[in-house]
Design a protein around this motif. Sequence first.
Motif, short mmCIF file in Angstrom:
data_model
loop_
_atom_site.label_atom_id
_atom_site.label_comp_id
_atom_site.label_asym_id
_atom_site.label_seq_id
_atom_site.Cartn_x
_atom_site.Cartn_y
_atom_site.Cartn_z
N MET A 1 0.83 -1.19 0.00
CA MET A 1 0.00 0.00 0.00
C MET A 1 0.88 1.25 0.00
N THR A 2 0.40 2.25 -0.67
CA THR A 2 1.11 3.51 -0.77
C THR A 2 0.53 4.50 0.21
N LYS A 3 1.39 5.08 1.05
CA LYS A 3 0.96 6.09 2.01
C LYS A 3 0.61 7.37 1.27
N ILE A 4 -0.43 8.06 1.74
CA ILE A 4 -0.80 9.34 1.17
C ILE A 4 -1.18 10.28 2.31
N ILE A 5 -0.76 11.53 2.19
CA ILE A 5 -1.09 12.53 3.20
C ILE A 5 -1.91 13.61 2.53
N HIS A 6 -3.10 13.83 3.06
CA HIS A 6 -4.05 14.80 2.54
C HIS A 6 -3.99 16.05 3.41
N VAL A 7 -3.75 17.20 2.78
CA VAL A 7 -3.74 18.47 3.49
C VAL A 7 -4.89 19.31 2.95
N HIS A 8 -5.82 19.65 3.83
CA HIS A 8 -6.93 20.52 3.46
C HIS A 8 -6.72 21.87 4.12
N LEU A 9 -6.55 22.92 3.30
CA LEU A 9 -6.40 24.27 3.83
C LEU A 9 -7.80 24.83 4.08
N ILE A 10 -8.11 25.07 5.33
CA ILE A 10 -9.46 25.42 5.75
C ILE A 10 -9.95 26.71 5.11
N PHE A 11 -9.19 27.79 5.24
CA PHE A 11 -9.67 29.09 4.77
C PHE A 11 -9.54 29.27 3.26
N GLU A 12 -8.59 28.57 2.65
CA GLU A 12 -8.42 28.65 1.20
C GLU A 12 -9.29 27.65 0.46
N LYS A 13 -9.84 26.69 1.22
CA LYS A 13 -10.67 25.63 0.65
C LYS A 13 -9.96 24.92 -0.50
N LYS A 14 -8.71 24.53 -0.23
CA LYS A 14 -7.89 23.82 -1.21
C LYS A 14 -7.41 22.51 -0.61
N ASP A 15 -7.24 21.51 -1.46
CA ASP A 15 -6.76 20.21 -1.03
C ASP A 15 -5.48 19.86 -1.77
N PHE A 16 -4.54 19.25 -1.04
CA PHE A 16 -3.28 18.80 -1.60
C PHE A 16 -3.05 17.38 -1.13
N TYR A 17 -2.37 16.59 -1.95
CA TYR A 17 -2.08 15.19 -1.63
C TYR A 17 -0.59 14.95 -1.81
N PHE A 18 0.04 14.35 -0.79
CA PHE A 18 1.48 14.16 -0.79
C PHE A 18 1.84 12.73 -0.45
#
Length: 69
Positions: free
Chosen positions: A1-18
């Motif tokens: 399995m591949t690890k993934i880290i999801h970052v959701h910026l609350i005020f910018e309403k943007k999502d990033f995956y690392f």
Amino acid sequence: MTKIIHVHLIFEKKDFYFGSIAAIYTVLNPDRIGVKLNTLRNAGLSDGSVYPTKKAIIKQSHLIRSKQE
């Protein structure tokens, strides 16, 4: 399995995956997500865990892929 880290910026309403915690800081700076690299590393993120800050919600999970036939 591949690890993934999801970052959701609350005020910018943007999502990033690392693919790693260190990769987050190649795109986002600590002021933007509300936590420094060493603090996040020491938080002990594991599969399904969440690390909330005042600016972001950071989750670690795994990438689900279909079996190759």
